[in-house]
Design an enzyme around this catalytic site. Structure first.
Site, PDB file in Angstrom:
ATOM      1  N   GLN A 185      36.748  28.589  19.991  1.00 26.81           N
ATOM      2  CA  GLN A 185      36.748  27.138  19.902  1.00 26.81           C
ATOM      3  C   GLN A 185      36.060  26.738  18.591  1.00 26.81           C
ATOM      4  O   GLN A 185      35.024  27.301  18.250  1.00 26.81           O
ATOM      5  CB  GLN A 185      35.965  26.599  21.088  1.00 26.81           C
ATOM      6  CG  GLN A 185      36.099  25.136  21.362  1.00 26.81           C
ATOM      7  CD  GLN A 185      35.300  24.745  22.600  1.00 26.81           C
ATOM      8  OE1 GLN A 185      34.313  25.377  22.936  1.00 26.81           O
ATOM      9  NE2 GLN A 185      35.725  23.703  23.277  1.00 26.81           N
ATOM     10  N   SER A 222      32.264  22.053  16.904  1.00 29.16           N
ATOM     11  CA  SER A 222      31.017  21.599  16.294  1.00 29.16           C
ATOM     12  C   SER A 222      31.011  21.878  14.800  1.00 29.16           C
ATOM     13  O   SER A 222      31.598  22.855  14.329  1.00 29.16           O
ATOM     14  CB  SER A 222      29.827  22.317  16.932  1.00 29.16           C
ATOM     15  OG  SER A 222      29.662  21.947  18.264  1.00 29.16           O
ATOM     16  N   SER A 225      32.030  30.184  19.725  1.00 29.12           N
ATOM     17  CA  SER A 225      31.793  31.346  20.579  1.00 29.12           C
ATOM     18  C   SER A 225      32.834  32.435  20.351  1.00 29.12           C
ATOM     19  O   SER A 225      34.031  32.180  20.405  1.00 29.12           O
ATOM     20  CB  SER A 225      31.804  30.930  22.057  1.00 29.12           C
ATOM     21  OG  SER A 225      30.711  30.096  22.318  1.00 29.12           O
ATOM     22  N   GLU A 281      36.500  21.850  30.364  1.00 26.33           N
ATOM     23  CA  GLU A 281      35.331  22.684  30.127  1.00 26.33           C
ATOM     24  C   GLU A 281      34.182  22.304  31.051  1.00 26.33           C
ATOM     25  O   GLU A 281      33.526  23.147  31.638  1.00 26.33           O
ATOM     26  CB  GLU A 281      34.907  22.536  28.657  1.00 26.33           C
ATOM     27  CG  GLU A 281      33.778  23.454  28.249  1.00 26.33           C
ATOM     28  CD  GLU A 281      33.538  23.445  26.747  1.00 26.33           C
ATOM     29  OE1 GLU A 281      33.841  22.415  26.113  1.00 26.33           O
ATOM     30  OE2 GLU A 281      33.065  24.461  26.215  1.00 26.33           O
ATOM     31  N   SER A 316      25.768  18.658  25.447  1.00 32.82           N
ATOM     32  CA  SER A 316      24.438  18.851  26.032  1.00 32.82           C
ATOM     33  C   SER A 316      24.284  17.987  27.274  1.00 32.82           C
ATOM     34  O   SER A 316      24.958  16.967  27.436  1.00 32.82           O
ATOM     35  CB  SER A 316      23.355  18.477  25.014  1.00 32.82           C
ATOM     36  OG  SER A 316      23.301  17.057  24.887  1.00 32.82           O
ATOM     37  N   ASN A 317      23.370  18.406  28.150  1.00 30.70           N
ATOM     38  CA  ASN A 317      23.202  17.653  29.394  1.00 30.70           C
ATOM     39  C   ASN A 317      22.671  16.240  29.144  1.00 30.70           C
ATOM     40  O   ASN A 317      22.883  15.348  29.969  1.00 30.70           O
ATOM     41  CB  ASN A 317      22.300  18.437  30.354  1.00 30.70           C
ATOM     42  CG  ASN A 317      23.047  19.617  30.955  1.00 30.70           C
ATOM     43  OD1 ASN A 317      24.139  19.971  30.508  1.00 30.70           O
ATOM     44  ND2 ASN A 317      22.458  20.216  31.983  1.00 30.70           N
ATOM     45  N   GLU A 318      22.001  16.046  27.993  1.00 31.21           N
ATOM     46  CA  GLU A 318      21.584  14.681  27.658  1.00 31.21           C
ATOM     47  C   GLU A 318      22.819  13.807  27.405  1.00 31.21           C
ATOM     48  O   GLU A 318      22.893  12.660  27.858  1.00 31.21           O
ATOM     49  CB  GLU A 318      20.683  14.688  26.414  1.00 31.21           C
ATOM     50  CG  GLU A 318      19.282  15.232  26.669  1.00 31.21           C
ATOM     51  CD  GLU A 318      19.252  16.751  26.897  1.00 31.21           C
ATOM     52  OE1 GLU A 318      20.189  17.453  26.451  1.00 31.21           O
ATOM     53  OE2 GLU A 318      18.290  17.231  27.524  1.00 31.21           O
TER      54      GLU A 318
END
Lengths: 331, 383
Positions: free
Chosen positions: B125, B128, B160, B243, B366-368
């Protein structure tokens, strides 16, 4: 395998939710808090909705529905913070009683209090026509001793002496209690979210700040993963699955944790307003607190789970998630 | 609501269980994040494909079995129950595959899906960038149209397994005057194309599981674009939904981990920290809850529903339960948690798992960011 509510179940839930939103708003809670006691008109309204006979066979004047529907309704009772003993009488006791009693419950003429050794109290003992205790029914005492609950709308009384255990009662009551906890948690999330949208500080609604958003999102996550546990428990208990009691314990622990998180978060988001008696939030926070300990507290249900999962010889294979092969022994 | 498997579903489970028992490698493979281990995992992908298990939900025409999501869940449960290896091509089969299925042309499906299911082409992927992490709309890598080609320049990072993969998929700015979410396109790039440079990055565990990808005027045909020019953001969000939501992290993985954690607890019960008993139970309970929720989501999708911002609820739950479960395992191992290799010369899998679990709350958004999405799109709080 279809883990969805049916359209009939959704319609039932929505009808009850709409009715309670119209007839059992926070002004009712404030009025009951001042007046004390119970309200015959509210009771009749719930009976008029058909809730008395939800689990009663159609031949006896009921709707003939099952525990999934009962849990759905109990979520709505928790959301509206209903204090009339409809959950105990209609959603827990009715199917455990003889047909004549069931017909009376459907008709709204019989209220039942539940006695079980797991609880250090009996709710709504005054006003009850019967007490379900140790698998049989007894007359309520003439002058029960009142106890004082932190929840201003609960009506608790000293327990009866030497009541025998009753697993069927415990599992059903724990399930319906878990459902009410979920409803209370959902309502507290709603109240806190609404407050965050309107309360302004630093020139903007506080709900625009990430600190507030993240608190509330964490509650939403907790709720999302507690609800399916409730449906599985209701389904398994209805079907008489061997692991139904464990599923009930799991649902009760998750519902308790969710309600406690929702309460603490909602108070925090409300700031000093959340620490006042004037804001209605406290009714749900205290109901959640009360129900967290009712019908087996967190420790009781955790120990039941741990005995099976950590100490027992139960299979932990993934196909056991919905396992139904071993049925409960008829009691 | 009907929470009972059909006889056909039970028979399918038995078929998967038997095949896995006969084929899953007896010895654990080396880590997927290193070259040697990656190659071992690719070999396993080919073994899977030989049994036609590459991606069971895809149509038979593309190397699948045309099965529904309930059977996919059963397959995954048996896969992880058998201790089968992680999927080397997870970026392909779980993320790009569903994206091509939804947005690709028939030609693109035939060209890309079948080799993916057969374990022949491994995917990375490429989203980013150094200055576009959580703020992914800040993407600057360009794809300039030149006749029937795009010419791509820029830099992607945290990709990744890019050091080992054959192709990458990513979003690139095709409209040079565009800002933010507009003017982006979703393009597939072979990693052996002239102008591509891969710089592996060592991860927390020391392996080069992810990499930077540099694009220096890399020429790819326009036919490598998925969906329309400028529609890349929407396509990427759909991929992100796969995802965070249903596919990438099936509950079976966490159920299997919870089960191993219970075994670990039983072996160390006498020396377990005070909180471990509760934490182990909680890990098992949370894996169950995640499974139930996934069955509910699968039923909704099978009935024609879509996963929207709800995927963010999922992503937070699985990533945080995974980290908690592995943290608990570390606490049960006590001082032995430090050892990379255990007494019997095997790698400390719990340690590897714990390190990997630390990435869960970061990757896939991110979880944020997920909590922002939940607050804004599900709860309706102001942006």
């Amino acid at each position: 395998m279809d883990f969805r509510l049916t359209q009939d179940q959704i319609d039932l839930r929505d009808a009850v939710r709409d009715y309670l939103a119209g007839e059992h708003g926070p002004e009712v809670l404030r009025r009951l808090d001042v007046e004390g006691g119970r309200d015959a008109a509210l009771w009749q309204g719930l009976i008029g909705m058909g809730l008395g006979g939800l689990l009663v066979a159609e031949a006896h004047g009921g709707l003939g529905l099952g525990l999934v529907e009962a849990a759905l309704v109990a979520v709505e009772l928790g959301r509206a913070n209903v204090s009339e003993p409809i959950a105990d009488t209609a959603l827990v006791a009715a199917p455990l009683l003889p047909a004549a009693h069931q017909a009376a419950i459907a008709a709204g003429t019989l209220k039942v209090a539940l006695a079980h050794p797991v609880n250090p109290w009996i709710a709504d003992l005054a006003g009850a026509d019967l007490v379900l205790a140790g698998g049989t029914t007894v007359a309520p005492p003439a002058s029960p001793t009142p106890l004082d609950s932190v929840d201003p709308l609960r009506r608790l009384y000293a327990p009866l002496p030497a009541v025998a255990d009753d697993d069927a009662l415990l599992e059903r009551a724990a399930l319906i209690t878990a459902a009410q906890l979920i409803g209370a948690a959902e309502q507290m999330l709603t109240l806190a979210t609404d407050y965050a949208k309107t309360r302004e500080q630093f020139g903007q609604p506080i709900g625009g700040f990430q600190a507030i958003k993240h608190h509330l999102a964490t509650v939403a996550v907790k709720l999302e993963f507690a609800r399916p546990l409730l449906w599985r428990a209701a389904w398994a208990l209805e079907q008489g699955h061997a692991r139904a009691a464990l599923h009930v314990s799991h649902a009760k622990v998750a519902a308790t944790d969710t309600a406690v998180l929702a309460a603490e978060t909602a108070i925090q988001v409300h700031g000093a307003m959340g620490y006042t008696y004037e804001v209605d939030l406290h009714f749900w926070m205290k109901r959640g607190w009360a129900l967290a300990g009712a019908w087996g507290d967190r420790a009781f249900h955790q120990h039941r789970l741990a005995a099976a999962v950590l100490d027992g010889d139960m299979t932990l294979d993934p196909d056991a998630t919905f396992a139904s092969d071993i049925l409960l022994q008829a009691s | 609501m009907e929470l009972t498997y059909t006889p056909e579903q039970n028979a399918f489970r038995a078929e998967v269980r038997a095949w896995m028992a006969a084929h899953v490698p007896a010895e654990p493979l080396k880590t997927l994040e290193g070259r040697e281990g990656f190659d071992q995992h690719v070999a396993w992908e080919r073994t899977l494909a030989s049994g036609n298990w590459g991606m069971v939900t895809w149509p038979e025409a593309y190397g699948g079995r045309g099965l529904d999501l309930i059977r996919w869940l059963i397959f995954e449960e048996e896969y992880y129950r058998a201790g089968a290896p992680l999927r080397a091509n997870q970026n392909g089969i779980f993320l790009l595959g569903p994206t091509i299925m939804e947005y690709g042309t028939e030609a693109q499906k035939a060209r890309f899906l079948t080799p993916m299911a057969r374990g022949e082409v491994m995917w990375a992927q490429a989203w980013s960038e150094p200055n576009a992490g959580s703020d992914m709309a800040a993407i600057r890598s360009r794809a300039v149209r030149d006749g029937d080609d795009y010419v791509i320049s820029g830099q992607k990072t945290w990709s990744s397994r890019a050091a080992f993969a054959d192709w990458c998929f990513g979003i690139f700015r095709t409209d040079p005057d565009s800002k933010r979410h507009k003017g982006l396109s979703f393009i597939l790039v072979p990693l052996d194309a002239p102008g591509v440079t891969i710089r592996p990055i060592r991860q927390l565990h020391g392996e080069t599981g992810f990499a930077e990808i540099f694009f220096d005027e890399v020429r790819v045909p326009v036919a490598n674009r998925i969906a329309g020019e400028g529609e890349g953001w929407n396509v990427a969000m759909a991929t992100a939904g796969f995802e965070r939501g249903l596919m990438l992290r099936s509950p079976a993985r966490f159920q299997a981990a919870a089960r191993r954690l219970v075994d670990l607890y039983r072996a160390h019960a006498d020396t377990a920290p005070l909180g471990a008993r509760e934490a182990v139970l909680q890990a098992w309970m949370d894996a169950q809850a995640y499974a139930l929720n996934t069955y509910a989501v699968a039923a909704t999708v099978m009935a024609g529903g879509h996963i929207g911002a709800e995927a963010s609820l999922n992503k937070i739950f699985w990533s945080e339960l995974d980290r908690a479960a592995h943290r608990t395992a570390m606490s049960l191992m006590g001082a032995r948690a430090e050892l990379r290799t255990l007494e019997n010369s095997t790698a400390n899998a719990w340690q590897e798992g714990y390190i990997f679990s630390l990435s869960g709350p970061i990757y896939a958004g991110s979880n944020e960011i997920q909590r922002n999405i939940i607050a804004e799109r599900l709860l309706g709080l102001p942006r």
